[in-house]
Design a protein around this motif. Structure first.
Motif, PDB file in Angstrom:
ATOM      1  N   ARG A  32       0.822  -1.218   0.000  1.00  0.00           N
ATOM      2  CA  ARG A  32       0.000   0.000   0.000  1.00  0.00           C
ATOM      3  C   ARG A  32       0.857   1.270   0.000  1.00  0.00           C
ATOM      4  NH1 ARG A  32      -5.559  -0.049   1.272  1.00  0.00           N
ATOM      5  NH2 ARG A  32      -6.424   2.044   1.306  1.00  0.00           N
ATOM      6  N   HIS A  33       2.017   1.225   0.687  1.00  0.00           N
ATOM      7  CA  HIS A  33       2.832   2.443   0.758  1.00  0.00           C
ATOM      8  C   HIS A  33       3.453   2.806  -0.590  1.00  0.00           C
ATOM      9  CE1 HIS A  33       6.296  -0.339   1.124  1.00  0.00           C
ATOM     10  NE2 HIS A  33       7.011   0.682   0.686  1.00  0.00           N
ATOM     11  N   ASN A  35       1.748   3.393  -3.063  1.00  0.00           N
ATOM     12  CA  ASN A  35       0.890   4.498  -3.459  1.00  0.00           C
ATOM     13  C   ASN A  35       0.457   4.417  -4.932  1.00  0.00           C
ATOM     14  OD1 ASN A  35      -0.469   6.960  -2.942  1.00  0.00           O
ATOM     15  ND2 ASN A  35       1.284   8.171  -3.644  1.00  0.00           N
ATOM     16  N   THR A  38      -2.579   6.602  -6.282  1.00  0.00           N
ATOM     17  CA  THR A  38      -2.350   7.978  -6.739  1.00  0.00           C
ATOM     18  C   THR A  38      -1.887   7.998  -8.185  1.00  0.00           C
ATOM     19  OG1 THR A  38      -1.872   8.778  -4.501  1.00  0.00           O
ATOM     20  CG2 THR A  38      -1.026  10.098  -6.320  1.00  0.00           C
ATOM     21  N   SER A 105       5.898   6.332  -4.285  1.00  0.00           N
ATOM     22  CA  SER A 105       5.849   5.850  -2.903  1.00  0.00           C
ATOM     23  C   SER A 105       5.617   6.962  -1.880  1.00  0.00           C
ATOM     24  CB  SER A 105       7.160   5.142  -2.544  1.00  0.00           C
ATOM     25  OG  SER A 105       7.221   3.878  -3.142  1.00  0.00           O
ATOM     26  N   LEU A 106       4.916   6.588  -0.816  1.00  0.00           N
ATOM     27  CA  LEU A 106       4.727   7.501   0.310  1.00  0.00           C
ATOM     28  C   LEU A 106       6.004   7.610   1.134  1.00  0.00           C
ATOM     29  CD1 LEU A 106       1.187   6.318   1.450  1.00  0.00           C
ATOM     30  CD2 LEU A 106       1.760   8.332   0.059  1.00  0.00           C
ATOM     31  N   ASP A 147       0.934  12.042  -2.441  1.00  0.00           N
ATOM     32  CA  ASP A 147      -0.451  11.602  -2.605  1.00  0.00           C
ATOM     33  C   ASP A 147      -1.313  12.603  -3.365  1.00  0.00           C
ATOM     34  OD1 ASP A 147      -0.422  13.527  -0.646  1.00  0.00           O
ATOM     35  OD2 ASP A 147      -1.709  12.429   0.762  1.00  0.00           O
TER      36      ASP A 147
END
Length: 200
Positions: A32-33, A35, A38, A105-106, A147
């Motif tokens: 999930r990180h 991203n 987005t 990536s976050l 994001d």
């Protein structure tokens, strides 16, 4: 400080994936990180302005299984392809054939595939977070915040439509610098020197 080595011989010898149309690539969609949502939203914003498809590499997981119905709901199934898990050679070929590699990536501890894309002389776009600017040596394209799909769409459009595209000679220069920093032979020497110094 000793960086992770990258086995660059594979990217130097791999062929280039052939697709019927140009494409954008992102890897590691199971986390999930990373991203990816987005990126999908950004792609949706500019899809009618560009001819490119979007290739998502890796398997979805419990964290990211929502991506599949999201793409279907927004009518993107004809433009976004899930490529699944790829072995090293197939991944290298996909990356080398990309018009653009994106890492939204976050956060990142390193970000190996962005470095590999730069090594393969592919334009790279990454979120300007945590370790990314350092490990990419400030040499790829960046956007922020990670994001913000509008900021990412704007950066993608500028690169893909040529406003910030890099010449082949510039991409070769980037590849050379990346190869020098992450060369496994040089990094082996650094470890050897470090261990010898600790023994003295």
């Amino acid at each position: 400080q000793i960086y992770n080595p990258i086995y660059n011989d594979l990217f130097m010898s791999a062929g280039m994936y052939k697709s019927g149309k140009p494409y954008i690539t992102a890897v590691n969609i199971q986390f999930r990180h990373k991203n990816i949502i987005t990126l999908i939203k950004a792609f949706n914003i500019i899809k009618d302005l560009i001819p490119h498809d979007l290739f998502l590499v890796g398997r979805t997981s419990a964290q990211t299984s929502f991506l599949v119905p999201y793409i279907q709901k927004h009518g993107l199934s004809q433009r976004i392809a899930f490529k699944g898990f790829l072995d090293d050679l197939a991944l290298a070929e996909i990356i080398k054939g990309s018009a653009l590699y994106i890492n939204p990536s976050l956060f990142e501890g390193f970000g190996m595939t962005t470095i590999e894309a730069m090594l393969a002389e592919v334009p790279a776009l990454a979120s300007n977070v945590s370790a990314v600017p350092e490990v990419t040596m400030g040499l790829c394209n960046y956007y922020e915040p990670p994001d913000d799909e509008k900021a990412l769409a704007h950066a993608m459009k500028n690169i893909l439509l040529g406003k910030e595209s890099a010449h082949a000679s510039h991409l070769k220069m980037i590849s050379r610098k990346i190869k020098d920093r992450y060369n496994y032979v040089e990094i082996s020497r650094q470890y050897y020197d470090l261990l010898r110094s600790l023994m003295d």
